[in-house]
Enzyme design. Structure first.
Site, mmCIF file in Angstrom:
data_model
loop_
_atom_site.group_PDB
_atom_site.id
_atom_site.type_symbol
_atom_site.label_atom_id
_atom_site.label_comp_id
_atom_site.label_asym_id
_atom_site.label_seq_id
_atom_site.Cartn_x
_atom_site.Cartn_y
_atom_site.Cartn_z
ATOM 1 N N SER A 35 64.823 54.700 -26.828
ATOM 2 C CA SER A 35 64.240 54.739 -28.352
ATOM 3 C C SER A 35 62.629 54.334 -27.950
ATOM 4 C CB SER A 35 64.825 53.367 -29.166
ATOM 5 O OG SER A 35 64.243 53.441 -30.297
ATOM 6 N N LYS A 55 75.390 51.297 -37.079
ATOM 7 C CA LYS A 55 74.938 51.669 -38.458
ATOM 8 C C LYS A 55 75.909 51.392 -39.524
ATOM 9 C CE LYS A 55 71.200 54.946 -37.647
ATOM 10 N NZ LYS A 55 70.677 56.006 -38.018
ATOM 11 N N ASP A 70 66.755 56.847 -43.816
ATOM 12 C CA ASP A 70 66.713 58.343 -43.058
ATOM 13 C C ASP A 70 66.534 59.208 -44.091
ATOM 14 O OD1 ASP A 70 66.931 57.723 -40.479
ATOM 15 O OD2 ASP A 70 69.082 57.421 -40.460
ATOM 16 N N ALA A 72 78.126 67.166 -39.211
ATOM 17 C CA ALA A 72 78.445 66.311 -40.433
ATOM 18 C C ALA A 72 78.818 64.751 -40.147
ATOM 19 C CB ALA A 72 80.034 66.712 -40.913
ATOM 20 N N GLY A 73 77.851 64.402 -39.016
ATOM 21 C CA GLY A 73 77.868 62.955 -38.734
ATOM 22 C C GLY A 73 76.877 62.165 -39.228
ATOM 23 N N GLY A 74 76.752 61.109 -38.734
ATOM 24 C CA GLY A 74 75.737 59.913 -39.600
ATOM 25 C C GLY A 74 74.377 60.505 -40.077
ATOM 26 N N ASN A 133 80.370 72.441 -39.491
ATOM 27 C CA ASN A 133 80.647 71.641 -38.363
ATOM 28 C C ASN A 133 81.599 71.905 -37.545
ATOM 29 O OD1 ASN A 133 79.880 68.827 -37.463
ATOM 30 N ND2 ASN A 133 81.795 68.054 -37.852
ATOM 31 N N ARG A 190 86.185 66.853 -40.880
ATOM 32 C CA ARG A 190 84.928 65.878 -41.026
ATOM 33 C C ARG A 190 83.863 66.433 -41.991
ATOM 34 N NH1 ARG A 190 81.166 63.610 -36.068
ATOM 35 N NH2 ARG A 190 80.562 61.650 -36.981
ATOM 36 N N LEU A 218 66.896 67.790 -36.418
ATOM 37 C CA LEU A 218 66.690 66.280 -36.592
ATOM 38 C C LEU A 218 66.368 66.016 -34.978
ATOM 39 C CD1 LEU A 218 67.130 66.429 -39.707
ATOM 40 C CD2 LEU A 218 68.982 64.765 -39.090
ATOM 41 N N GLY A 266 62.264 67.111 -35.347
ATOM 42 C CA GLY A 266 62.719 65.683 -35.769
ATOM 43 C C GLY A 266 61.941 64.618 -35.780
HETATM 44 N N1 LIG Z 1 64.991 62.608 -36.337
HETATM 45 C C1 LIG Z 1 65.529 61.484 -36.788
HETATM 46 O O1 LIG Z 1 65.143 60.544 -37.410
HETATM 47 C C2 LIG Z 1 66.991 61.322 -36.500
HETATM 48 C C3 LIG Z 1 67.772 60.476 -37.306
HETATM 49 C C4 LIG Z 1 68.973 60.367 -37.050
HETATM 50 C C5 LIG Z 1 69.628 61.082 -36.073
HETATM 51 N N2 LIG Z 1 68.931 62.035 -35.204
HETATM 52 C C6 LIG Z 1 69.410 62.971 -34.394
HETATM 53 O O2 LIG Z 1 70.385 63.598 -35.083
HETATM 54 C C7 LIG Z 1 71.544 64.100 -34.207
HETATM 55 C C8 LIG Z 1 72.883 63.795 -34.730
HETATM 56 O O3 LIG Z 1 72.924 62.420 -34.878
HETATM 57 P P1 LIG Z 1 74.113 61.494 -35.700
HETATM 58 O O4 LIG Z 1 73.864 60.133 -35.664
HETATM 59 O O5 LIG Z 1 74.579 62.369 -36.879
HETATM 60 O O6 LIG Z 1 75.431 61.634 -34.450
HETATM 61 P P2 LIG Z 1 76.935 61.725 -34.771
HETATM 62 O O7 LIG Z 1 77.358 60.969 -35.933
HETATM 63 O O8 LIG Z 1 77.659 61.288 -33.303
HETATM 64 O O9 LIG Z 1 77.243 63.259 -35.145
HETATM 65 C C9 LIG Z 1 76.990 64.309 -34.014
HETATM 66 C C10 LIG Z 1 77.135 65.729 -34.634
HETATM 67 O O10 LIG Z 1 76.893 66.604 -33.613
HETATM 68 C C11 LIG Z 1 78.062 67.530 -33.529
HETATM 69 N N3 LIG Z 1 78.466 67.477 -32.277
HETATM 70 C C12 LIG Z 1 78.397 67.174 -31.150
HETATM 71 N N4 LIG Z 1 78.673 67.902 -29.851
HETATM 72 C C13 LIG Z 1 78.680 69.285 -30.442
HETATM 73 C C14 LIG Z 1 79.082 70.430 -29.727
HETATM 74 N N5 LIG Z 1 79.398 70.331 -28.215
HETATM 75 N N6 LIG Z 1 79.336 71.305 -30.559
HETATM 76 C C15 LIG Z 1 78.932 71.448 -31.778
HETATM 77 N N7 LIG Z 1 78.648 70.395 -32.720
HETATM 78 C C16 LIG Z 1 78.736 69.146 -31.737
HETATM 79 C C17 LIG Z 1 79.151 66.510 -34.154
HETATM 80 O O11 LIG Z 1 80.410 67.475 -34.394
HETATM 81 P P3 LIG Z 1 81.931 66.981 -34.541
HETATM 82 O O12 LIG Z 1 81.802 66.219 -35.990
HETATM 83 O O13 LIG Z 1 82.555 68.192 -34.649
HETATM 84 O O14 LIG Z 1 82.029 66.113 -33.288
HETATM 85 C C18 LIG Z 1 78.481 65.909 -35.174
HETATM 86 O O15 LIG Z 1 78.359 66.897 -36.332
HETATM 87 C C19 LIG Z 1 71.057 63.247 -32.531
HETATM 88 O O16 LIG Z 1 70.717 64.250 -31.893
HETATM 89 C C20 LIG Z 1 70.055 62.248 -33.047
HETATM 90 O O17 LIG Z 1 69.274 61.951 -32.260
HETATM 91 C C21 LIG Z 1 67.656 62.059 -35.642
#
Ligand SMILES: NC(=O)c1ccc[n+]([C@@H]2O[C@H](COP(=O)([O-])OP(=O)(O)OC[C@H]3O[C@@H](n4cnc5c(N)ncnc54)[C@H](OP(=O)(O)O)[C@@H]3O)[C@@H](O)[C@H]2O)c1
Length: 283
Positions: free
Chosen positions: A15, A66, A102, A128-130, A151, A156, A224, A247
């Site tokens: 981080s 979270k 966020d 569709a994650g967090g 997604n 999800r 992001l 991002g």
């Molecule tokens: N800039 C910022 O302030 C900020 C804030 C938060 C997060 N982020 C970034 O956003 C990204 C997602 O974070 P998150 O917290 O939402 O993670 P998360 O809850 O684990 O969700 C991950 C997402 O990525 C998809 N994914 C992962 N591997 C994949 C693959 N091989 N093919 C297709 N889809 C895939 C997942 O799809 P499935 O549901 O199908 O597994 C899900 O939609 C990360 O890179 C994080 O660093 C940035």
């Protein structure tokens, strides 16, 4: 007495929040330290209880806590209820309030960095994650005219659509490899990558979640992912002539909103951005 703010997660070593948050406290000459602590899952309750101490202003919360932290707090904001996750805790005389910055951080980053207001715009969200939940809440509340969620795990995406319907104009869910993705992408003003594809150190750093051919020239593409600063989807978008935003600005804006919650003082966002950029690209 030195005041403290913590980042709670597991792991936390990657981080850059400690770097730009400490720069903000130092800029204001405040006697506050910001420190990342790697909390073992069975130590989470104890780490949260420690946040009630007099010298603690609060904390940021990151993966994987979270959602898990919510029942350990005394109350939560409306955004926490809508998004289902906490990224900021404020300690007010021993009472712990959960917040999520966020959604607002995303909106502030688009408004101030690229002058894009998602109100009235059609949006395709990839993921569709967090993070997608927070962005979708921001867009729905802001009044985007349509929001499609694409997604890999379609169930999800449907679950996210269902929870968002009461908030705003959610149009539907599709699979990331659906043949409908091309038409939806083509009619989108804004495409947001909320998947972890393209992330340095992640499982798929060289991949984009969408075919370059589907990105409209006049669209805005937001990723992001903040490391690297130009991800595969942003590189493709630049090549077709779309406007792009990485991002890092969202990361810093969500942090600047947290800073104000802990201190009551406006954060020096420009300085935080500069320090964050240098931390990612030291040369
Ligand atoms: N800039 C910022 O302030 C900020 C804030 C938060 C997060 N982020 C970034 O956003 C990204 C997602 O974070 P998150 O917290 O939402 O993670 P998360 O809850 O684990 O969700 C991950 C997402 O990525 C998809 N994914 C992962 N591997 C994949 C693959 N091989 N093919 C297709 N889809 C895939 C997942 O799809 P499935 O549901 O199908 O597994 C899900 O939609 C990360 O890179 C994080 O660093 C940035």
């Amino acid at each position: 007495m030195t005041k403290k703010v913590f980042l709670i997660g597991h792991p936390v070593g990657h981080s850059i929040s400690p770097i730009f948050q400490q720069a903000a406290f130092d800029y204001h000459g405040m006697d506050v330290t910001y420190q990342a602590i790697d909390v073992d899952p069975h130590q989470l309750q104890r780490a949260v209880d420690d946040l009630r101490k007099e010298d603690i202003l609060g904390a940021n919360v990151t993966v994987p806590y979270k959602e898990l932290i919510i029942p350990m707090l005394d109350s939560g904001s409306d955004d926490v209820a809508a998004i289902g996750a906490v990224n900021t805790v404020v300690n007010t005389e021993g009472q712990l309030v959960g917040n999520n910055t966020d959604a607002e951080g995303f909106l502030k980053s688009t408004l101030s960095s690229i002058n894009i207001d998602p109100s009235g715009k059609s949006v395709l969200l990839l993921g569709a994650g967090g993070a997608a939940r927070a962005v979708a809440v921001a867009l729905a509340k802001r009044g985007s005219s349509s929001i499609f969620i694409a997604n890999r795990d379609l169930d999800r995406a449907h679950r996210l659509v269902d929870t968002l319907r009461p908030i705003g104009n959610i149009s539907g869910a599709i699979g990331l490899s659906s043949t409908k993705l091309e038409a939806i992408a083509y009619s989108s003003d804004i495409i947001v990558n909320c998947t972890s594809l393209g992330m340095s150190g992640g499982p798929q750093p060289d991949l984009s979640p969408i075919d370059k051919k589907f990105i409209p020239k006049g669209s805005t593409v937001i990723d992001l992912v903040y490391n690297p600063s130009v991800t595969p989807i942003l590189r493709d978008a630049q090549e077709v002539g779309a406007q792009t935003l990485g991002g890092l600005t969202m990361l810093v804006y969500q942090g600047s909103i947290s800073f104000k919650m802990w201190t009551g003082i406006d954060a020096p966002t420009d300085i935080m951005l500069e320090v964050a950029r240098k931390a990612l690209n030291p040369n």
